[in-house]
Write a protein that holds these residues in place. Structure first.
Motif, PDB file in Angstrom:
ATOM      1  N   ALA A  31       1.524   8.023  -5.858  1.00 56.93           N
ATOM      2  CA  ALA A  31       1.167   7.176  -7.011  1.00 56.93           C
ATOM      3  C   ALA A  31       2.266   7.133  -8.069  1.00 56.93           C
ATOM      4  CB  ALA A  31      -0.136   7.681  -7.630  1.00 56.93           C
ATOM      5  N   GLU A  32       3.020   8.229  -8.213  1.00 55.94           N
ATOM      6  CA  GLU A  32       4.056   8.278  -9.260  1.00 55.94           C
ATOM      7  C   GLU A  32       5.438   7.911  -8.715  1.00 55.94           C
ATOM      8  OE1 GLU A  32       3.139   9.176 -12.375  1.00 55.94           O
ATOM      9  OE2 GLU A  32       1.083   9.406 -11.651  1.00 55.94           O
ATOM     10  N   SER A  33       5.512   7.573  -7.441  1.00 55.81           N
ATOM     11  CA  SER A  33       6.826   7.363  -6.815  1.00 55.81           C
ATOM     12  C   SER A  33       7.387   5.977  -7.104  1.00 55.81           C
ATOM     13  CB  SER A  33       6.711   7.514  -5.289  1.00 55.81           C
ATOM     14  OG  SER A  33       6.112   8.734  -4.970  1.00 55.81           O
ATOM     15  N   ILE A  34       8.693   5.871  -6.973  1.00 55.80           N
ATOM     16  CA  ILE A  34       9.324   4.544  -6.973  1.00 55.80           C
ATOM     17  C   ILE A  34       8.889   3.886  -5.664  1.00 55.80           C
ATOM     18  CG2 ILE A  34      11.520   3.309  -6.851  1.00 55.80           C
ATOM     19  CD1 ILE A  34      12.831   5.905  -8.067  1.00 55.80           C
ATOM     20  N   LEU A  35       8.387   2.671  -5.737  1.00 53.34           N
ATOM     21  CA  LEU A  35       7.955   1.983  -4.513  1.00 53.34           C
ATOM     22  C   LEU A  35       9.011   0.959  -4.121  1.00 53.34           C
ATOM     23  CD1 LEU A  35       4.135   1.443  -5.287  1.00 53.34           C
ATOM     24  CD2 LEU A  35       5.225   3.324  -4.032  1.00 53.34           C
ATOM     25  N   PHE A  62       8.944   6.086  -2.369  1.00 49.88           N
ATOM     26  CA  PHE A  62       8.199   5.770  -1.149  1.00 49.88           C
ATOM     27  C   PHE A  62       8.688   4.436  -0.603  1.00 49.88           C
ATOM     28  CE2 PHE A  62       4.586   4.068   1.261  1.00 49.88           C
ATOM     29  CZ  PHE A  62       4.468   5.099   2.176  1.00 49.88           C
ATOM     30  N   ILE A  63       9.052   4.464   0.676  1.00 49.32           N
ATOM     31  CA  ILE A  63       9.550   3.244   1.316  1.00 49.32           C
ATOM     32  C   ILE A  63       8.356   2.501   1.908  1.00 49.32           C
ATOM     33  CG2 ILE A  63      11.083   2.330   3.064  1.00 49.32           C
ATOM     34  CD1 ILE A  63      12.869   4.614   2.800  1.00 49.32           C
ATOM     35  N   CYS A  64       8.029   1.367   1.311  1.00 50.72           N
ATOM     36  CA  CYS A  64       6.904   0.556   1.787  1.00 50.72           C
ATOM     37  C   CYS A  64       7.465  -0.444   2.811  1.00 50.72           C
ATOM     38  CB  CYS A  64       6.275  -0.251   0.666  1.00 50.72           C
ATOM     39  SG  CYS A  64       6.005   0.668  -0.853  1.00 50.72           S
ATOM     40  N   ILE A  75       0.850  -1.194   0.000  1.00 56.12           N
ATOM     41  CA  ILE A  75       0.000   0.000   0.000  1.00 56.12           C
ATOM     42  C   ILE A  75       0.886   1.243   0.000  1.00 56.12           C
ATOM     43  CG2 ILE A  75      -2.066  -0.998   1.056  1.00 56.12           C
ATOM     44  CD1 ILE A  75      -1.134   0.345   3.698  1.00 56.12           C
ATOM     45  N   ARG A  76       0.317   2.309  -0.534  1.00 55.45           N
ATOM     46  CA  ARG A  76       1.025   3.595  -0.547  1.00 55.45           C
ATOM     47  C   ARG A  76      -0.025   4.698  -0.534  1.00 55.45           C
ATOM     48  NH1 ARG A  76      -1.354   5.530  -4.622  1.00 55.45           N
ATOM     49  NH2 ARG A  76      -1.486   4.380  -6.552  1.00 55.45           N
ATOM     50  N   ILE A 131      11.878  11.445  -0.258  1.00 54.20           N
ATOM     51  CA  ILE A 131      11.586  10.074   0.189  1.00 54.20           C
ATOM     52  C   ILE A 131      10.476  10.164   1.230  1.00 54.20           C
ATOM     53  CG2 ILE A 131      12.514   8.038   1.377  1.00 54.20           C
ATOM     54  CD1 ILE A 131      15.278   8.798   0.224  1.00 54.20           C
ATOM     55  N   GLY A 132       9.484   9.287   1.099  1.00 55.70           N
ATOM     56  CA  GLY A 132       8.377   9.263   2.053  1.00 55.70           C
ATOM     57  C   GLY A 132       8.280   7.899   2.708  1.00 55.70           C
ATOM     58  N   LEU A 133       7.655   7.856   3.867  1.00 60.00           N
ATOM     59  CA  LEU A 133       7.416   6.571   4.534  1.00 60.00           C
ATOM     60  C   LEU A 133       6.242   6.693   5.503  1.00 60.00           C
ATOM     61  CD1 LEU A 133       8.879   7.573   7.285  1.00 60.00           C
ATOM     62  CD2 LEU A 133      10.824   6.302   6.513  1.00 60.00           C
ATOM     63  N   TYR A 134       5.720   5.531   5.908  1.00 64.85           N
ATOM     64  CA  TYR A 134       4.688   5.524   6.948  1.00 64.85           C
ATOM     65  C   TYR A 134       5.373   5.547   8.310  1.00 64.85           C
ATOM     66  CZ  TYR A 134       0.913   4.189   3.721  1.00 64.85           C
ATOM     67  OH  TYR A 134      -0.019   4.178   2.725  1.00 64.85           O
TER      68      TYR A 134
END
Ligand code: SF4
Length: 289
Positions: A14-18, A67-69, A8-9, A98-101
């Protein structure tokens, strides 16, 4: 990329490298959430993660966000997380954000200096699920933190210079506590003052404890109009210095994108018109999580 289980992200990624570094969620106890039910939380091997970074270095040259899943990558011990971020920085240097939960537990485990180190290595945004600011509901849904801890940890991550995006859930408190949920969520959001708020509307997932409560008659799902009323109360009691309040997720009946405080009155007027039946709501069959 070596993806495992449910990925999930946030919609804004939506356009990020997952890049998946963990499987599942370290908390995995929220009663409404079915995303990782039955999945054991694990941190993936460095060798696999580094292979995926190499893949991104070769094939993701146009993407400037990563995005770091998965659920709650911030829980990874600092030394390992730093190694991963350093590798991203050296192999995929065109990544700007860089994003993360994150959740209250993982934010608490990091010192302010460690959070600043992560920001220096490119972590610019964290996504945290608040769901509600109502302590009774937070306990009931097993969120693992009360509202004062949410405020404390939300402020801590912002103080480290990492932008914060907070998710809230319309309808999560049922009918009886709907108004309290709305005002208490407004109170907590105002105290944290995040850059972004994303409001989703509750959809019950079969197999979750909340769905069972609903089937047993112990939880009342509110109607679309009640959800809109709740959303309006939440927006009117949320005082941000300059945050973006979105309710344009696929689960929402009325798409909203408001810069607060600037767009508050206009947004409340739109909700009022929708409640009078003058604006079309999204039909039930078009809603999704
Ligand atoms: S809502 Fe988030 S924190 Fe709660 S179980 Fe689901 S993924 Fe984990």
């Amino acid at each position: 990329m070596h993806y495992e289980g449910n990925i999930i992200r946030p919609p804004s990624e939506a356009e990020s490298i997952l890049l998946q570094v963990t499987v599942g969620c370290s908390h995995n106890k929220c009663t409404f959430c079915g995303t990782y039910r039955g999945e054991r939380f694990t941190i993936k091997k460095d060798s696999i993660i580094f292979e995926d970074i190499e893949f991104a270095a070769q094939y993701c040259k146009r993407q400037t966000r990563l995005f770091i899943c998965d659920g709650d990558a911030l829980i990874i011990p600092q030394r390992r997380l730093v190694l991963i971020l350093e590798r991203i920085k050296s192999r995929v240097p065109w990544v700007e954000r860089i994003g993360l939960y994150a959740n209250t537990k993982s934010i608490k485990m990091k010192s302010s200096e460690e959070l600043e180190e992560l920001r220096e290595l490119g972590v610019k945004i964290a996504y945290m699920g608040l769901e509600t600011g109502d302590d009774v509901t937070l306990k009931r849904i097993n969120k693992g933190a009360d509202s004062s801890r949410m405020v404390e940890m939300g402020r801590k991550i912002r103080k480290a210079g990492i932008q914060l995006s907070i998710t809230v859930l319309i309808g999560i408190a049922g009918r009886e506590r709907s108004h309290i949920h709305a005002t208490e969520t407004g109170r907590v959001l105002s105290a944290i003052d995040p850059e972004y708020v994303g409001a989703l509307s509750l959809m019950l997932i079969p197999g979750t404890p909340m769905h069972k409560e609903y089937q047993n008659g112990n939880f009342e799902l509110i109607t679309p109009d009640e959800m809109l009323t709740e959303l309006g109360t939440m927006i009117s009691t949320t005082h941000l210095s300059s945050g973006l309040f979105h309710a344009n997720h696929a689960s929402n009946y009325l798409p909203i994108r408001a810069r607060l405080p600037h767009d508050k009155e206009k947004t409340l007027a739109l909700i009022a018109r929708a409640l009078e039946g003058k604006v079309n709501l999204k039909p039930e069959y078009m809603r999704a999580l």
